[in-house]
Design a protein around this motif. Structure first.
Motif, PDB file in Angstrom:
ATOM      1  N   LYS A  14       0.828  -1.208   0.000  1.00  0.00           N
ATOM      2  CA  LYS A  14       0.000   0.000   0.000  1.00  0.00           C
ATOM      3  C   LYS A  14       0.864   1.261   0.000  1.00  0.00           C
ATOM      4  O   LYS A  14       0.549   2.239  -0.701  1.00  0.00           O
ATOM      5  CB  LYS A  14      -0.943  -0.011   1.204  1.00  0.00           C
ATOM      6  CG  LYS A  14      -2.029  -1.075   1.113  1.00  0.00           C
ATOM      7  CD  LYS A  14      -2.921  -1.072   2.349  1.00  0.00           C
ATOM      8  CE  LYS A  14      -4.014  -2.135   2.246  1.00  0.00           C
ATOM      9  NZ  LYS A  14      -4.887  -2.146   3.433  1.00  0.00           N
ATOM     10  N   ARG A  45       0.766   3.982  -3.055  1.00  0.00           N
ATOM     11  CA  ARG A  45       0.443   5.391  -2.817  1.00  0.00           C
ATOM     12  C   ARG A  45       1.570   6.307  -3.300  1.00  0.00           C
ATOM     13  O   ARG A  45       1.316   7.402  -3.810  1.00  0.00           O
ATOM     14  CB  ARG A  45       0.173   5.623  -1.330  1.00  0.00           C
ATOM     15  CG  ARG A  45      -1.160   5.105  -0.835  1.00  0.00           C
ATOM     16  CD  ARG A  45      -2.328   5.783  -1.508  1.00  0.00           C
ATOM     17  NE  ARG A  45      -3.603   5.432  -0.884  1.00  0.00           N
ATOM     18  CZ  ARG A  45      -4.784   5.582  -1.468  1.00  0.00           C
ATOM     19  NH1 ARG A  45      -4.861   6.063  -2.704  1.00  0.00           N
ATOM     20  NH2 ARG A  45      -5.897   5.250  -0.840  1.00  0.00           N
ATOM     21  N   GLU A 100       1.156   6.607  -6.939  1.00  0.00           N
ATOM     22  CA  GLU A 100       0.000   7.451  -7.211  1.00  0.00           C
ATOM     23  C   GLU A 100       0.352   8.927  -7.062  1.00  0.00           C
ATOM     24  O   GLU A 100      -0.037   9.766  -7.900  1.00  0.00           O
ATOM     25  CB  GLU A 100      -1.138   7.089  -6.261  1.00  0.00           C
ATOM     26  CG  GLU A 100      -2.398   7.914  -6.463  1.00  0.00           C
ATOM     27  CD  GLU A 100      -3.433   7.640  -5.395  1.00  0.00           C
ATOM     28  OE1 GLU A 100      -4.616   7.472  -5.759  1.00  0.00           O
ATOM     29  OE2 GLU A 100      -3.071   7.592  -4.201  1.00  0.00           O
ATOM     30  N   SER A 101       1.101   9.271  -6.017  1.00  0.00           N
ATOM     31  CA  SER A 101       1.472  10.671  -5.782  1.00  0.00           C
ATOM     32  C   SER A 101       2.427  11.197  -6.847  1.00  0.00           C
ATOM     33  O   SER A 101       2.566  12.408  -7.023  1.00  0.00           O
ATOM     34  CB  SER A 101       2.097  10.823  -4.395  1.00  0.00           C
ATOM     35  OG  SER A 101       3.345  10.158  -4.328  1.00  0.00           O
ATOM     36  N   ASP A 109     -10.132   6.581  -5.622  1.00  0.00           N
ATOM     37  CA  ASP A 109     -10.134   6.318  -4.184  1.00  0.00           C
ATOM     38  C   ASP A 109     -11.566   6.026  -3.746  1.00  0.00           C
ATOM     39  O   ASP A 109     -12.505   6.070  -4.542  1.00  0.00           O
ATOM     40  CB  ASP A 109      -9.520   7.476  -3.397  1.00  0.00           C
ATOM     41  CG  ASP A 109     -10.230   8.805  -3.636  1.00  0.00           C
ATOM     42  OD1 ASP A 109     -11.472   8.815  -3.774  1.00  0.00           O
ATOM     43  OD2 ASP A 109      -9.546   9.834  -3.691  1.00  0.00           O
TER      44      ASP A 109
END
Length: 348
Positions: free
Chosen positions: A33, A37, A40-41, A50
């Motif tokens: 996870k 993330r 994704e950022s 989301d």
């Protein structure tokens, strides 16, 4: 160098609770996870998804189908490869996972099997899905640079089961679409994602057919089930490949979902405080060759499992359990009935 995650059989979590929204993460869950993330950022994915953006509802009815509205996936994904055969060779000139950007790679998994004295290590690359269905939707690519076509083998099934066992939540799913079974890329891979709602297949009543082979007794999508015997991933994987090889020989397209669940030798669907096995679920299906197009919803591995990603407003507003069941039976029932007796003979 990409970060690595070393997974030993002693790290497997054999029991989980049944709460799919549980935030009690294993070491694997945390690393996966956190890496997802971070990607994704960095705007690696084609769009953000989301829990607030993704609409979710459970369709009224017996099977409690979980529908999710995600129109961005159809509009913002790589163009699927044209698939003409379940045995289509790998083509290095077409898109494949050796061509992805470094930022899409989350980490490498090294799965150590057998005793400490044996040199038996399987490798797998974990990458983001650039057009995610859900948050934390990624791909597992066994031995990425071996450039295998999208055909199951024992090592891949072992890795897929091990990843499910590495997680502390029953929400984690590992899924496979064959060529002609809605696979978009002809490079050996599995989908990995979390679904924070229970699926009917996790506790569905199963009928024992022969040996290790079970079948769903009361499911809209007729299919076969193997279950994990404690500490024996290898045998479960080999049984799955016996079936997979038969399907390949007969050129029968198929979908596979690997999920936590309760033992298959049950007599009724029931609620238990723990999930203590892993179910490897197979569906035979009508082929879907050409360039994959999705309108409304598809009938791939998620849908056969009871998770229905929806891609347009009209379908989302009007979708019913009856419509899903009718569509999926049309995809699965004929092949299941035609090959049932031959498949039972494989395990007699």
């Amino acid at each position: 160098m990409e970060p690595t995650f070393i997974l030993n059989e002693k790290d497997f979590i054999w029991f989980t609770g049944v709460n799919h929204s549980n935030d009690d993460n294993s070491e694997f869950d945390k690393i996966y996870k956190r890496s997802w993330r971070k990607a994704e950022s960095s705007n690696i994915m084609n769009y953000k998804v989301d829990e607030e953006i993704l609409k979710t509802k459970v369709l009224p009815g017996y099977f409690k189908l979980v529908a999710q509205f995600n129109p961005m996936r159809v509009m913002n994904r790589r163009k699927p490869e044209e698939i003409v055969s379940i045995k289509q060779p790998f083509d290095s000139q077409k898109f494949n996972f050796t061509q992805i950007h470094d930022g899409e790679i989350l980490f490498e998994i090294f799965l150590k099997c057998g005793s400490e004295n044996e040199e038996n290590q399987l490798t797998c690359t974990v990458v983001v899905n650039s057009a995610p269905i859900t948050p934390f939707h990624g791909l597992l690519i066994p031995a990425r640079f071996n450039c295998r076509p999208q055909i199951l083998n024992v090592d891949g099934i072992r890795i897929a089961i091990a990843i499910v066992l590495a997680s502390k939540t029953p929400a984690l799913k590992v899924a496979f679409n064959s060529l002609g079974g809605m696979a978009s890329v002809n490079h050996y891979h599995f989908h990995i994602y979390y679904l924070h709602h229970p699926l009917f297949i996790e506790t569905a009543v199963c009928e024992h057919l022969v040996g290790p082979l079970y079948a769903f007794k009361d499911l809209y999508a007729p299919g076969f089930v193997f279950q994990l015997d404690r500490s024996d991933i290898g045998t479960t994987a080999k049984n799955a490949i016996i079936l997979s090889n038969y399907l390949l020989e007969k050129e029968i397209c198929h979908n596979v979902m690997i999920t936590r669940g309760i033992p298959a030798q049950q007599e009724e669907q029931r609620e238990l405080p723990v999930y203590d096995t892993v179910r490897v679920c197979f569906w035979l299906r009508k082929p879907s060759f050409g360039i994959k197009e999705i309108i409304g919803f598809a009938a791939a591995v998620c849908e056969l499992s009871g998770h229905i990603p929806v891609y347009d407003d009209e379908t989302w507003e009007n979708l019913t359990e009856e419509e899903v069941v009718r569509s999926i039976k049309d995809v699965c029932l004929e092949s299941y009935n035609k090959h049932l007796e031959d498949i039972k003979q494989l395990f007699s």
